[in-house]
Write a protein that holds these residues in place. Sequence first.
Motif, PDB file in Angstrom:
ATOM      1  N   ALA A 244      33.922  43.000  33.439  1.00  0.00           N
ATOM      2  CA  ALA A 244      32.735  42.334  33.978  1.00  0.00           C
ATOM      3  C   ALA A 244      33.117  41.079  34.761  1.00  0.00           C
ATOM      4  O   ALA A 244      32.627  40.853  35.876  1.00  0.00           O
ATOM      5  N   ILE A 245      33.986  40.267  34.186  1.00  0.00           N
ATOM      6  CA  ILE A 245      34.439  39.043  34.871  1.00  0.00           C
ATOM      7  C   ILE A 245      35.158  39.385  36.160  1.00  0.00           C
ATOM      8  O   ILE A 245      34.928  38.770  37.212  1.00  0.00           O
ATOM      9  N   LEU A 246      36.019  40.396  36.100  1.00  0.00           N
ATOM     10  CA  LEU A 246      36.769  40.825  37.279  1.00  0.00           C
ATOM     11  C   LEU A 246      35.823  41.329  38.364  1.00  0.00           C
ATOM     12  O   LEU A 246      36.003  41.035  39.557  1.00  0.00           O
ATOM     13  N   GLY A 247      34.794  42.079  37.963  1.00  0.00           N
ATOM     14  CA  GLY A 247      33.840  42.600  38.923  1.00  0.00           C
ATOM     15  C   GLY A 247      33.031  41.513  39.597  1.00  0.00           C
ATOM     16  O   GLY A 247      32.817  41.538  40.817  1.00  0.00           O
ATOM     17  N   ILE A 248      32.577  40.541  38.813  1.00  0.00           N
ATOM     18  CA  ILE A 248      31.800  39.429  39.369  1.00  0.00           C
ATOM     19  C   ILE A 248      32.651  38.618  40.357  1.00  0.00           C
ATOM     20  O   ILE A 248      32.189  38.253  41.443  1.00  0.00           O
TER      21      ILE A 248
ATOM     22  N   PHE B 115      42.875  47.924  29.081  1.00  0.00           N
ATOM     23  CA  PHE B 115      42.453  46.600  29.536  1.00  0.00           C
ATOM     24  C   PHE B 115      42.840  46.383  31.003  1.00  0.00           C
ATOM     25  O   PHE B 115      44.014  46.523  31.354  1.00  0.00           O
ATOM     26  N   PRO B 116      41.850  46.046  31.862  1.00  0.00           N
ATOM     27  CA  PRO B 116      40.415  45.931  31.629  1.00  0.00           C
ATOM     28  C   PRO B 116      39.699  47.248  31.924  1.00  0.00           C
ATOM     29  O   PRO B 116      40.335  48.214  32.339  1.00  0.00           O
ATOM     30  N   SER B 117      38.389  47.268  31.751  1.00  0.00           N
ATOM     31  CA  SER B 117      37.600  48.458  32.053  1.00  0.00           C
ATOM     32  C   SER B 117      37.312  48.530  33.542  1.00  0.00           C
ATOM     33  O   SER B 117      36.580  47.705  34.089  1.00  0.00           O
TER      34      SER B 117
ATOM     35  N   VAL C 280      35.782  45.547  28.293  1.00  0.00           N
ATOM     36  CA  VAL C 280      34.546  45.529  29.088  1.00  0.00           C
ATOM     37  C   VAL C 280      34.245  44.121  29.596  1.00  0.00           C
ATOM     38  O   VAL C 280      33.851  43.941  30.754  1.00  0.00           O
ATOM     39  N   LEU C 281      34.448  43.125  28.746  1.00  0.00           N
ATOM     40  CA  LEU C 281      34.225  41.737  29.161  1.00  0.00           C
ATOM     41  C   LEU C 281      35.152  41.362  30.309  1.00  0.00           C
ATOM     42  O   LEU C 281      34.714  40.751  31.296  1.00  0.00           O
ATOM     43  N   ALA C 282      36.413  41.727  30.193  1.00  0.00           N
ATOM     44  CA  ALA C 282      37.378  41.442  31.262  1.00  0.00           C
ATOM     45  C   ALA C 282      36.981  42.160  32.546  1.00  0.00           C
ATOM     46  O   ALA C 282      37.078  41.597  33.648  1.00  0.00           O
TER      47      ALA C 282
END
Length: 240
Positions: free
Chosen positions: A189-193, A135-137, A185-187
């Motif tokens: 995605a949020i981190l990337g955005i 965590f995270p990806s 993966v959700l974490a």
Amino acid sequence: MKTLLEIINKNNFFYIGSLLLIFVCCLFLSIYSRADGFMFMNGFHTTFLTIFFQNITLCGDGAFSLIVFTIILISFKKHRKLAILLLLSYVSSGILSQIIKLFVTSPRPSVYFESHHYAYYLDTFSNCRIGFRSFPSGHTASAFAMVTVFTNYLKKRHIWAFSLLFAIVVGYSRIYLAHHFLIDVLAGAILGILSGTFSILWFKKNQIKIKKRTRQFTRKFNLVMQNIKTQHKPNINGSY
């Protein structure tokens, strides 16, 4: 705050789509447990899909991001701003994901199922990552940071859907290949955005300084290259 709202408004389709994606993932996580959700999302495996996801997952790797950055920087002089933004978003998402991994102990799927005595096995377990830094990806964070920058920079309506789909596929590949759970993966995605958005915001506020330093670097680089060419220039006889 005003600049941030302007960024979101100019790319509202992408951000609305991302919010819907986050909502659907949260809803899924509220219905299924970690193990049940993982098994549900891995209910269908084929040789073709395995090969496909093994290749598409590389698009979230750091090497891929650096290759894209280098190609744009060298080949498209008009889009050097895009190259800088991609580098900023990749570095920020990578650093943040690694920092979080240091403080969050979360087992990879194969370790989780083994430690909880589940009689569950996937063909991808043989080549998946193991350990307690799930965590995270990071791959998902890189992919979403990249598409956030692309959709904001290109500002074309039809690109946001393709870009978001691309990032989703990269994220799902991490689950299919048994490297991560959906929550990881959700974490990511949020981190990337967030990384992509705030990289754009930081660039806008420091654009003048960045352009000045870029020109200085380019000028010095050209001088160095010119000196190298001069030193290796052949004499009249054709010898060096």
